[in-house]
Design a protein around this motif. Structure first.
Motif, short mmCIF file in Angstrom:
data_model
loop_
_atom_site.label_atom_id
_atom_site.label_comp_id
_atom_site.label_asym_id
_atom_site.label_seq_id
_atom_site.Cartn_x
_atom_site.Cartn_y
_atom_site.Cartn_z
N LEU A 46 -37.24 -0.60 27.76
CA LEU A 46 -37.11 0.41 26.72
C LEU A 46 -38.49 0.85 26.24
CD1 LEU A 46 -34.42 -1.30 24.44
CD2 LEU A 46 -34.02 0.36 26.27
N SER A 47 -38.61 2.10 25.90
CA SER A 47 -39.83 2.60 25.29
C SER A 47 -39.99 1.97 23.91
CB SER A 47 -39.78 4.12 25.15
OG SER A 47 -40.86 4.59 24.39
N LEU A 48 -41.21 1.62 23.55
CA LEU A 48 -41.48 1.08 22.22
C LEU A 48 -41.59 2.19 21.17
CD1 LEU A 48 -44.15 -1.64 23.01
CD2 LEU A 48 -41.87 -1.99 22.08
N THR A 49 -41.82 3.40 21.58
CA THR A 49 -42.06 4.50 20.65
C THR A 49 -41.02 4.61 19.54
OG1 THR A 49 -43.28 5.68 22.37
CG2 THR A 49 -42.53 6.97 20.48
N PRO A 50 -39.72 4.59 19.85
CA PRO A 50 -38.74 4.73 18.77
C PRO A 50 -38.77 3.58 17.75
CG PRO A 50 -37.70 5.09 20.90
CD PRO A 50 -39.07 4.57 21.16
N PHE A 51 -39.31 2.43 18.15
CA PHE A 51 -39.32 1.25 17.27
C PHE A 51 -40.58 1.15 16.41
CE2 PHE A 51 -36.56 0.10 20.81
CZ PHE A 51 -35.45 -0.39 20.14
N ARG A 52 -41.63 1.84 16.78
CA ARG A 52 -42.93 1.64 16.12
C ARG A 52 -42.89 1.85 14.60
NH1 ARG A 52 -46.89 0.51 19.59
NH2 ARG A 52 -46.70 1.24 21.70
N LYS A 53 -42.32 2.95 14.16
CA LYS A 53 -42.32 3.23 12.72
C LYS A 53 -41.46 2.22 11.96
CE LYS A 53 -41.63 6.84 9.24
NZ LYS A 53 -41.98 5.90 8.22
N ILE A 54 -40.30 1.92 12.47
CA ILE A 54 -39.43 0.96 11.78
C ILE A 54 -40.10 -0.41 11.71
CG2 ILE A 54 -37.25 -0.33 11.93
CD1 ILE A 54 -35.95 2.23 12.94
N VAL A 55 -40.70 -0.86 12.81
CA VAL A 55 -41.36 -2.17 12.81
C VAL A 55 -42.53 -2.17 11.83
CG1 VAL A 55 -42.71 -3.79 14.20
CG2 VAL A 55 -40.60 -2.82 15.12
N MET B 297 -33.50 -5.67 -0.79
CA MET B 297 -32.53 -4.65 -0.35
C MET B 297 -33.19 -3.67 0.62
SD MET B 297 -30.23 -3.90 -3.76
CE MET B 297 -29.91 -2.25 -3.20
N GLY B 298 -34.42 -3.25 0.32
CA GLY B 298 -35.15 -2.36 1.21
C GLY B 298 -35.45 -3.01 2.55
N ARG B 299 -35.82 -4.28 2.48
CA ARG B 299 -36.13 -5.03 3.69
C ARG B 299 -34.88 -5.14 4.57
NH1 ARG B 299 -37.00 -11.14 4.84
NH2 ARG B 299 -35.38 -11.38 3.30
N ARG B 300 -33.75 -5.49 3.96
CA ARG B 300 -32.51 -5.60 4.74
C ARG B 300 -32.07 -4.25 5.29
NH1 ARG B 300 -28.59 -8.09 0.95
NH2 ARG B 300 -30.21 -8.17 -0.58
N GLY B 301 -32.29 -3.18 4.51
CA GLY B 301 -31.95 -1.84 4.99
C GLY B 301 -32.74 -1.46 6.23
N LEU B 302 -34.05 -1.72 6.21
CA LEU B 302 -34.88 -1.43 7.39
C LEU B 302 -34.48 -2.30 8.57
CD1 LEU B 302 -38.46 -0.89 5.94
CD2 LEU B 302 -37.13 0.73 7.30
N HIS B 303 -34.14 -3.55 8.29
CA HIS B 303 -33.71 -4.46 9.35
C HIS B 303 -32.43 -3.94 10.00
CE1 HIS B 303 -32.65 -8.32 11.25
NE2 HIS B 303 -33.95 -8.52 11.23
#
Length: 161
Positions: A83-92, A119-125
């Motif tokens: 998988l490309s890492l690009t879609p994950f970079r901002k979320i990570v 709550m924010g942390r769980r939302g991003l997760h």
């Protein structure tokens, strides 16, 4: 005695490419260890159109791509999913920022601020976990809890720019 077919949709071993693993704070390392333990205790994972499990999974980064190397219990390679890492970079990146704020808040802020950050942390997760499920659609079937644990492990990998 195990039930027939019980392990057909199951990961029984996970390794992270040590070349890819970033050394993070003790809190993040603890999350990684918990995710590995929880993943092996309970998961729902199956190759789409492939052999049933049990599976051994190796996760790493190769040439700026996320690689899931899936093997059978007998160590025979079944499939590499890249998988490309690009879609994950901002979320990570955002996930690590909010985790840092959360761990700092635990040491000095009140309950309300800590709960808001959590709550924010769980939302991003959850967002990262859903993205992982979308990117693996048609390749690997997995439930949300398995995706959450895998997302934690992806966050533990060193993503080089």
């Amino acid at each position: 005695m195990s039930e027939p077919g019980k392990d057909a949709r199951r990961i029984v071993d996970v390794t992270l490419d040590e070349q890819s693993v970033a050394r993070r704070s003790p809190e993040v390392e603890h999350e990684r260890a918990v995710a590995l333990f929880d993943l092996l205790e309970e998961n729902n994972f199956a190759l789409v159109g492939g052999e049933p499990g049990p599976y051994k999974l190796s996760i790493g980064i190769f040439e700026q791509r996320l690689v899931f190397s899936v093997h059978g219990a007998d160590d025979r390679k079944l499939r590499d999913i890249i998988l490309s890492l690009t879609p994950f970079r901002k979320i990570v990146k955002d996930y690590f920022l909010i985790c840092g704020s959360y761990y700092a808040a635990i040491k000095k802020l009140g309950t309300a601020q800590i709960e808001a950050l959590d709550m924010g942390r769980r939302g991003l997760h959850n967002e990262g976990s859903e993205l992982l499920r979308e990117r693996l659609a048609g390749k690997i079937e997995l439930d949300l809890d398995t995706a959450r644990r895998l997302f934690t492990l992806i966050c533990a990998l060193h993503i080089k720019d």
